[in-house]
Scaffold this motif. Sequence first.
Motif, PDB file in Angstrom:
ATOM      1  N   HIS A  36       0.790  -1.300  -0.246  1.00  0.00           N
ATOM      2  CA  HIS A  36      -0.040  -0.085   0.062  1.00  0.00           C
ATOM      3  C   HIS A  36       0.796   1.162   0.032  1.00  0.00           C
ATOM      4  CE1 HIS A  36      -3.102  -2.579   1.414  1.00  0.00           C
ATOM      5  NE2 HIS A  36      -2.415  -3.113   2.337  1.00  0.00           N
ATOM      6  N   ARG A  37       0.296   2.282  -0.381  1.00  0.00           N
ATOM      7  CA  ARG A  37       0.920   3.623  -0.450  1.00  0.00           C
ATOM      8  C   ARG A  37       1.051   4.070   1.090  1.00  0.00           C
ATOM      9  NH1 ARG A  37       0.132   9.401  -1.209  1.00  0.00           N
ATOM     10  NH2 ARG A  37       1.832  10.306  -2.528  1.00  0.00           N
ATOM     11  N   ILE A  39      -0.821   3.363   5.128  1.00  0.00           N
ATOM     12  CA  ILE A  39      -1.838   2.560   6.218  1.00  0.00           C
ATOM     13  C   ILE A  39      -1.923   3.561   7.300  1.00  0.00           C
ATOM     14  CG2 ILE A  39      -1.792   0.598   7.588  1.00  0.00           C
ATOM     15  CD1 ILE A  39      -0.178  -1.015   5.799  1.00  0.00           C
ATOM     16  N   ASN A  63       1.387  -6.527   5.379  1.00  0.00           N
ATOM     17  CA  ASN A  63       1.107  -5.397   4.587  1.00  0.00           C
ATOM     18  C   ASN A  63       2.158  -4.333   4.870  1.00  0.00           C
ATOM     19  OD1 ASN A  63      -2.161  -5.415   4.048  1.00  0.00           O
ATOM     20  ND2 ASN A  63      -1.697  -6.686   5.782  1.00  0.00           N
ATOM     21  N   CYS A  65       3.892  -0.777   3.288  1.00  0.00           N
ATOM     22  CA  CYS A  65       3.516   0.630   3.175  1.00  0.00           C
ATOM     23  C   CYS A  65       4.732   1.590   3.122  1.00  0.00           C
ATOM     24  CB  CYS A  65       2.508   1.150   3.838  1.00  0.00           C
ATOM     25  SG  CYS A  65       3.091   1.360   5.662  1.00  0.00           S
ATOM     26  N   VAL A 261      -6.523   1.679   4.335  1.00  0.00           N
ATOM     27  CA  VAL A 261      -5.320   1.648   3.223  1.00  0.00           C
ATOM     28  C   VAL A 261      -5.517   2.677   2.199  1.00  0.00           C
ATOM     29  CG1 VAL A 261      -4.380  -0.452   4.173  1.00  0.00           C
ATOM     30  CG2 VAL A 261      -6.028  -0.429   2.250  1.00  0.00           C
ATOM     31  N   GLU A 262      -4.414   3.335   1.572  1.00  0.00           N
ATOM     32  CA  GLU A 262      -4.385   3.751   0.252  1.00  0.00           C
ATOM     33  C   GLU A 262      -3.585   3.246  -1.043  1.00  0.00           C
ATOM     34  OE1 GLU A 262      -2.733   8.099  -1.613  1.00  0.00           O
ATOM     35  OE2 GLU A 262      -1.993   7.700   0.569  1.00  0.00           O
ATOM     36  N   ASP A 263      -3.923   3.046  -1.853  1.00  0.00           N
ATOM     37  CA  ASP A 263      -3.233   2.372  -2.826  1.00  0.00           C
ATOM     38  C   ASP A 263      -2.386   3.342  -3.635  1.00  0.00           C
ATOM     39  OD1 ASP A 263      -4.774   3.634  -4.661  1.00  0.00           O
ATOM     40  OD2 ASP A 263      -5.971   1.834  -5.484  1.00  0.00           O
ATOM     41  N   GLN A 287      -0.795  -6.379  -6.274  1.00  0.00           N
ATOM     42  CA  GLN A 287      -0.830  -5.039  -6.364  1.00  0.00           C
ATOM     43  C   GLN A 287       0.559  -4.485  -6.897  1.00  0.00           C
ATOM     44  OE1 GLN A 287      -1.829  -3.120  -2.922  1.00  0.00           O
ATOM     45  NE2 GLN A 287      -4.189  -3.618  -3.023  1.00  0.00           N
TER      46      GLN A 287
END
Length: 303
Positions: A36-37, A39, A63, A65, A261-263, A287
């Motif tokens: 993710h970009r 969290i 995860n 980030c 979360v941001e993608d 991803q």
Amino acid sequence: MADVAWFENALGSFIPTRAAAPPTASATDTARFNRHRTIFISDTHLGTRGCKAEALADFLAHNDCATLFLVGDIVDGWQLKRRWYWTDAQSQVVAQILRKVDAGTRVIFVPGNHDEFARDYAGRLFSGVEIIHEAIHETADGKRLWVLHGDRFDGVIACAKWLAHAGDWAYGMALRWNDLLFAVRKRLGLPYWSLSAWLKHKVKNAVEYISRFEEIVAHEAQLRGVDGVVCGHIHHAEIRRIGDVLYLNDGDWVESCSALVEDAHGNMEILRWADPSQRRAARTRKQAPAARAGAPKAALIPA
């Protein structure tokens, strides 16, 4: 200052020793990361029996980030000052956060009301973790999000702190019943279900409180001229538009086991790690890695 002294004395009790060069055998398999970009997690309440530390450690282990926001009530100072409670699983959560720091993740801690002792350290670093009062986060698609815990908009916290402590005790009892029910359901092969969350959403006053809190926070965000707001505090994960403001709440790790979360494109999503199907999907979903060179900007807001 008593809270600050307590924090300094207790700090060494739950931050594990960090080896300069971890053994190869214990290295994290980054190929298994869901990337993710950004969290956002909050309301983990480390130091309480209600904390779902095993699930949280598992989430952090799977995860990755560029930036991790800890949006308040990470360590429950209210509980730890009454009675010390700390498990190996909770130490593992701290260790996972520190591994992310060592791997180059920017970790930003925005204290809440349960870890308000840390607000006296705003502007400092602890083991590579930045402590600030609040921040402006810029998403990949250019949205400006105001990041704060949200307790300042809770009338009970602001006007009657003793009542907040009484409510915290009652909530803790509900969580104990919740854990007993979870143990029974697990033996029966049934999925996780939160009794305390169900009760909260069935009580009319609680539903009205959540709605009022969300609207007040969104209104304040609009006055500040930002595109949206990220907060925690009420243990109710949510993504919705209130007027012109994008309201985002990352939930908690005592009931819903949720994170925001941001993608890489700025899309926002709530992950619920207590849901086995969503957890499996998140682990296997492929991803595009978010390049650390393009790490999101977080503008610090002075105290």
